[in-house]
Design an enzyme around this catalytic site. Structure first.
Site, PDB file in Angstrom:
ATOM      1  N   LYS A 193      97.329  27.428  19.791  1.00 61.76           N
ATOM      2  CA  LYS A 193      98.308  28.253  20.522  1.00 61.76           C
ATOM      3  C   LYS A 193      97.598  29.392  21.269  1.00 61.76           C
ATOM      4  CE  LYS A 193     100.827  31.961  19.795  1.00 61.76           C
ATOM      5  NZ  LYS A 193     101.028  32.493  21.146  1.00 61.76           N
ATOM      6  N   GLU A 267      88.967  36.548  13.037  1.00 63.77           N
ATOM      7  CA  GLU A 267      88.111  37.388  13.884  1.00 63.77           C
ATOM      8  C   GLU A 267      89.033  38.437  14.481  1.00 63.77           C
ATOM      9  OE1 GLU A 267      86.673  39.152  16.639  1.00 63.77           O
ATOM     10  OE2 GLU A 267      86.500  37.321  17.835  1.00 63.77           O
ATOM     11  N   CYS A 301      86.845  42.638  21.627  1.00 62.08           N
ATOM     12  CA  CYS A 301      86.907  43.029  20.215  1.00 62.08           C
ATOM     13  C   CYS A 301      85.642  43.774  19.786  1.00 62.08           C
ATOM     14  CB  CYS A 301      87.157  41.810  19.339  1.00 62.08           C
ATOM     15  SG  CYS A 301      86.087  40.435  19.735  1.00 62.08           S
ATOM     16  N   GLU A 398      91.425  51.083  17.388  1.00 60.58           N
ATOM     17  CA  GLU A 398      91.030  50.219  18.501  1.00 60.58           C
ATOM     18  C   GLU A 398      91.992  50.443  19.672  1.00 60.58           C
ATOM     19  OE1 GLU A 398      91.640  45.905  18.099  1.00 60.58           O
ATOM     20  OE2 GLU A 398      89.642  45.639  18.920  1.00 60.58           O
TER      21      GLU A 398
HETATM   22  P1  NDP Z   1      98.057  39.727  18.475  1.00 56.84           P
HETATM   23  O1  NDP Z   1      97.161  39.786  17.311  1.00 56.84           O
HETATM   24  O2  NDP Z   1      99.501  39.965  18.287  1.00 56.84           O
HETATM   25  O3  NDP Z   1      97.915  38.322  19.203  1.00 56.84           O
HETATM   26  C1  NDP Z   1      96.911  37.370  18.969  1.00 56.84           C
HETATM   27  C2  NDP Z   1      97.520  35.970  18.873  1.00 56.84           C
HETATM   28  O4  NDP Z   1      98.317  35.856  17.679  1.00 56.84           O
HETATM   29  C3  NDP Z   1      98.464  35.628  20.016  1.00 56.84           C
HETATM   30  O5  NDP Z   1      98.357  34.254  20.320  1.00 56.84           O
HETATM   31  C4  NDP Z   1      99.819  35.961  19.401  1.00 56.84           C
HETATM   32  O6  NDP Z   1     100.874  35.313  20.057  1.00 56.84           O
HETATM   33  C5  NDP Z   1      99.640  35.444  17.997  1.00 56.84           C
HETATM   34  N1  NDP Z   1     100.551  35.996  16.999  1.00 56.84           N
HETATM   35  C6  NDP Z   1     101.277  37.137  17.055  1.00 56.84           C
HETATM   36  N2  NDP Z   1     101.971  37.322  15.913  1.00 56.84           N
HETATM   37  C7  NDP Z   1     101.674  36.268  15.099  1.00 56.84           C
HETATM   38  C8  NDP Z   1     102.060  35.888  13.779  1.00 56.84           C
HETATM   39  N3  NDP Z   1     102.886  36.631  13.046  1.00 56.84           N
HETATM   40  N4  NDP Z   1     101.555  34.754  13.252  1.00 56.84           N
HETATM   41  C9  NDP Z   1     100.702  33.997  13.967  1.00 56.84           C
HETATM   42  N5  NDP Z   1     100.307  34.296  15.223  1.00 56.84           N
HETATM   43  C10 NDP Z   1     100.775  35.425  15.791  1.00 56.84           C
HETATM   44  O7  NDP Z   1      97.513  40.722  19.564  1.00 56.84           O
HETATM   45  P2  NDP Z   1      98.372  41.473  20.684  1.00 56.84           P
HETATM   46  O8  NDP Z   1      98.408  40.612  21.850  1.00 56.84           O
HETATM   47  O9  NDP Z   1      99.698  41.931  20.200  1.00 56.84           O
HETATM   48  O10 NDP Z   1      97.490  42.757  20.934  1.00 56.84           O
HETATM   49  C11 NDP Z   1      97.698  43.933  20.157  1.00 56.84           C
HETATM   50  C12 NDP Z   1      96.417  44.641  19.876  1.00 56.84           C
HETATM   51  O11 NDP Z   1      95.572  43.787  19.148  1.00 56.84           O
HETATM   52  C13 NDP Z   1      95.599  45.006  21.103  1.00 56.84           C
HETATM   53  O12 NDP Z   1      95.989  46.218  21.627  1.00 56.84           O
HETATM   54  C14 NDP Z   1      94.219  45.057  20.526  1.00 56.84           C
HETATM   55  O13 NDP Z   1      93.963  46.288  19.960  1.00 56.84           O
HETATM   56  C15 NDP Z   1      94.241  44.004  19.456  1.00 56.84           C
HETATM   57  N6  NDP Z   1      93.648  42.716  19.869  1.00 56.84           N
HETATM   58  C16 NDP Z   1      92.427  42.422  19.392  1.00 56.84           C
HETATM   59  C17 NDP Z   1      91.834  41.254  19.773  1.00 56.84           C
HETATM   60  C18 NDP Z   1      90.481  40.902  19.285  1.00 56.84           C
HETATM   61  O14 NDP Z   1      89.860  39.989  19.817  1.00 56.84           O
HETATM   62  N7  NDP Z   1      89.990  41.576  18.289  1.00 56.84           N
HETATM   63  C19 NDP Z   1      92.452  40.318  20.696  1.00 56.84           C
HETATM   64  C20 NDP Z   1      93.781  40.695  21.094  1.00 56.84           C
HETATM   65  C21 NDP Z   1      94.326  41.871  20.685  1.00 56.84           C
HETATM   66  P3  NDP Z   1     101.595  36.071  21.272  1.00 56.84           P
HETATM   67  O15 NDP Z   1     100.577  36.463  22.238  1.00 56.84           O
HETATM   68  O16 NDP Z   1     102.489  35.029  21.804  1.00 56.84           O
HETATM   69  O17 NDP Z   1     102.321  37.227  20.646  1.00 56.84           O
END
Ligand code: NDP
Length: 488
Positions: A193, A267, A301, A398
């Site tokens: 996904k 990660e 990240c 972050e």
């Molecule tokens: P999320 O952790 O919410 O999203 C990452 C993935 O997980 C997306 O595909 C999301 O789907 C999915 N997801 C969300 N909720 C669930 C759940 N309960 N169970 C399983 N999968 C889920 O990141 P955000 O996009 O909300 O970003 C928020 C913050 O996270 C950012 O501001 C940043 O600080 C951090 N972040 C860190 C990352 C990293 O690589 N370390 C990457 C992205 C974000 P969907 O997008 O459809 O909600």
């Protein structure tokens, strides 16, 4: 017009616009789900827009998969695992993975442009970093597919079965490659996904996978929101979850998987320290700081978002840094001159702005260059905060945007304590002329990756992953392959 002003003001001369052409890309108006080798409508017939963050225009509609769709994808993946993929010789598996890599290379330009349009990152980065690295991950793991007995000598490596993979929006195609390539090489089948704001390159990858002739059901791509991800995480017939994203969601997933037989790799976030000693080559270090925090608008990240500068050179480094960021070009991500593209979404821009306000309120010294930014789209100028306290929120949490906090230090012990004083532990950078100091620090910094006199260097052969709240498990290299096998 805004861009013209910006170019005049900053550099004294004008760069001619150099936009990458979009004439060679093909995007459907609406994307279905890719399940069992076919494009199918989502059961609930629900779709959502994918928006170009630089123009705020909808570029395509994407399907919203629900529990029933995830069930279908898992059933297809299980069938493909039992009946085809696990029975195929490992050399044949490798051939498919090579073919996908080559086809990605052939369509590299299209992938890069779509990545930039869908996610906002500068075309130079998607063209020169994201897409080539994604191809290289497929090439690298294709090579291991028929050599598992050499990868894990004297042990027998068996696939895990069906793996569920959930990826974020900051490196959409690259994260899909990090996840899919080792899973396939080890003999697993996949349900993946992408993040809701950046599904398009994963869907283009599904087209490539389809054209490669990969047997139906081996890779399934289901788009949607957090509940789609949760349906994958909670599915009873999935053997492993691989997740990249926020620490908050990582914790939810860890709780959901606890007590089941599912394997898990996480990660997660980071707040990585980039440490500059007085004997460092300062001009190179300044470039490393810029790359560390402004690469991909800081949506990284492992971004070097906490800068530590030895006190004796702090004024010099900050002066050079301010000068350097005033020449960064913020604007149209498709323009090859652009250094900082669009923030991935409106919501993320609001998050970044909220942190900038917090930083100002906390009393840190704020600096943004005097640069114009486009009137439409989600943009944020490069931002520095100096005189930041260790306890300040902007130094602890972050931000995931182009915002750098700057602190100073006098001794090695002091910087070690400050650098390790974080809930995260993903990466760090050390800039110094002394090899012995590098070795000393790399053993004491609590970070999964430590770069010496460079930053943000990635290679499919080297493992990547974190400590503490940055997650566990490694991706890349043999460690990344091990995460997808059962060893006996
Ligand atoms: P999320 O952790 O919410 O999203 C990452 C993935 O997980 C997306 O595909 C999301 O789907 C999915 N997801 C969300 N909720 C669930 C759940 N309960 N169970 C399983 N999968 C889920 O990141 P955000 O996009 O909300 O970003 C928020 C913050 O996270 C950012 O501001 C940043 O600080 C951090 N972040 C860190 C990352 C990293 O690589 N370390 C990457 C992205 C974000 P969907 O997008 O459809 O909600």
């Amino acid at each position: 017009m805004a861009k013209k002003n910006q170019q005049k003001k900053v550099s004294g001369w004008e760069y001619s616009p150099s936009p990458e052409s979009t004439s060679h890309i093909s995007l459907k108006k609406r994307y279905q789900l890719y399940i069992n080798g076919e494009w199918v409508n989502p059961t609930g017939e629900r779709y959502f827009p994918s928006v170009n963050p630089a123009t705020e225009e909808v570029i395509a509609e994407v399907s919203y998969a629900d529990q029933t769709d995830v069930d279908k994808a898992v059933i297809a993946a299980r069938k493909a695992y039992e009946e085809v993929w696990s029975k195929l010789s490992s050399a044949e598996r490798g051939k498919y993975i090579y073919r996908i890599a080559r086809m990605m290379q052939e369509r590299a330009r299209e992938l890069a442009v779509i990545e930039t349009m869908d996610g906002g990152k500068p075309i130079r980065e998607s063209r020169d970093i994201d897409v080539p690295l994604a191809c290289n991950h497929f090439f690298y793991y294709a090579g291991w597919a028929d050599k598992l007995e050499y990868a894990f000598p004297n042990r027998k490596a068996k696939p895990l079965g069906v793996v569920g993979q959930i990826i974020p929006w900051n490196f959409p195609l690259l994260m899909a490659a990090w996840k899919i390539a080792p899973a396939l090489a080890a003999g697993n089948t996949v349900v993946l996904k992408p993040a809701e704001t950046t599904s398009l390159t994963a869907l283009k990858l599904a087209e490539i996978i389809h054209d490669s002739g990969l047997p139906p059901g081996v890779v399934n791509i289901v788009t949607g929101f957090g509940d789609t991800g949760a349906a994958i995480v909670n599915h009873k017939d999935i053997n492993k979850i691989a997740f990249t994203g926020s620490t908050d969601v990582g914790k939810i997933i860890q709780r959901a998987v606890a007590g089941t037989s599912k394997k898990l790799t996480l990660e997660l976030g980071g707040k990585s320290a980039n440490i500059i000693f007085e004997d460092a080559p300062i001009d190179e270090a300044v470039e490393g700081i810029i790359n560390g925090i402004f690469f991909n608008q800081g949506h990284v990240c492992c971004a070097g978002s906490r800068l530590f500068v030895q006190e004796s050179v702090a004024d010099k480094v900050i002066r050079k840094l301010k000068h350097r960021i005033s020449s960064l070009k913020v604007g149209d991500p498709l323009d090859k001159n652009t250094d900082i593209g669009a923030i991935n979404s409106k919501a993320q821009l609001e998050t970044i702005r909220k942190y900038i306000e917090i930083g100002k309120r906390e009393g840190a010294e704020f600096y943004q260059p005097d640069c114009a930014i486009p009137g439409t789209g989600y943009f944020c100028p490069p931002t520095l905060f100096s005189n930041v306290a260790q306890s300040s929120i902007i130094a602890q949490e972050e931000i995931f945007g182009p915002v750098l906090t700057i602190q100073t230090f006098r001794t090695v012990d002091e910087v070690l304590q400050k650098a390790n004083n974080t809930p995260y532990g993903l990466a760090a950078g050390v800039w110094t002329d002394k090899g012995s100091r590098i070795f000393n620090l790399t053993t004491k910094l609590r970070a999964g990756v430590v770069w010496a006199n460079t930053y943000n260097k990635f290679d499919p052969a080297s493992p990547f992953g974190g400590y503490k709240e940055s997650g566990f498990g490694r991706e890349g290299g043999l460690h990344g392959l091990e995460a997808y096998v059962k060893l006996s």
